[in-house]
Design a protein around this motif. Sequence first.
Motif: not given
Length: 389
Positions: A19-45
């Motif tokens: 879908n044109g975006g990325t997803r990031r996860w970080g490990f802290a306090d004994d658990q994984w949580s999602e972090l801000q990542a780059v999103t955007g279009h996957s085809s011409p605008v």
Amino acid sequence: GFVGALWVNEREVIAWGWNGGTRRWGFADDQWSELQAVTGHSSPVHGVNWEPFGRYLISASLDQTVRIHGPQGSRWLELARPQTHGYDCIQAAFLSDLRFASISDEKVTRVFDAPGAFVQLTSALNIRQGSDDIQSRPLAANVPPLGLSNKAMIDDVDQPVIHSLSRPPLEAELAATTLWPEIEKIFGHGYESISLAISRSKSLIATTCKATSAKHAVIRLYDAQTFKPFGSSLEGHTLTVTGVSFNKDDRLILAVGKDRTWHLFQRHDSQDGYQPFVACKAHARIIWDGGWMHEVDIFATASRDKTVKVWDATGDSARMQKPIATLKLEQPATTVNFSPADAFGQVLMAVGMENGDIHLYAAKLDSLHDWSLHLKVPPGYENTLKWCA
């Protein structure tokens, strides 16, 4: 689904999908949580448009999504994905700061209104402050199975909704919970939509469609409050109208098309609607775009014949048949737009070209026949350019 993933370090992983975006996860306090990542279009605008006060912008893409982007600190991030469609999205334009219209590769123009969740989010991010009654708005929207229209959600019993975020949404939230309710469908054209324009006063919507004959090469106008037709269809072109633009006071409408001509339509106070004013076969190839200056009734046309021409609409119709300036380019021009004049009376004209170059030309308000190259922007295929006034 995901295409791949990589370890950034022992406590962070990044993945990307279709879908044109990325997803990031970080490990802290004994658990994984999602972090801000780059999103955007996957085809011409194919279309971008600024919110009326320039606080955020909307984009429409062939990846079948419409997205809203706004500032957060020194970065611009995706704030919402108000339309996820089954057709390629062509253009989207704001009717107000909380309402927009969009066209896709279909015959319908759709109108969307912001849910309470978006109003809360932009307020929390200090992007937009207002006294809107959030309680009168639906919480969010969803798309029913086998449906193409976003339906308002009155409660959040069965689906999560963004209520109190103080940060930009993550990819999973953008895809699942940031749709806007669709409030109106506008019909009229016989073929798939091509262009969309909103008047400077935000009171009129103009649309065009694919056309191989004069019967369908028309501009249809609609009242932006009632969504009913405004006046008669504007005729004159013989092939697809590729672009429509309103002048500074909505008195004139400029239309350009594949028939290599531009047409001006004029509004008369005594009549409901616009009437043909003047036309000109201006270029040797398709005219892809046209745009007005902000201060005076001067407009430019961008063509596949590798020229941009500047025209003066302040005089009589005979005077308008000859451009006041012609810029010869090395590549076909696909889009053109003007900046507001600065404190010194200088205006910039941005020209996007087929190979991805953007050229900025400069001229003084008192010598608009004399344009000089001001700046070249590195390539990146351009379909549209919009200045933030």
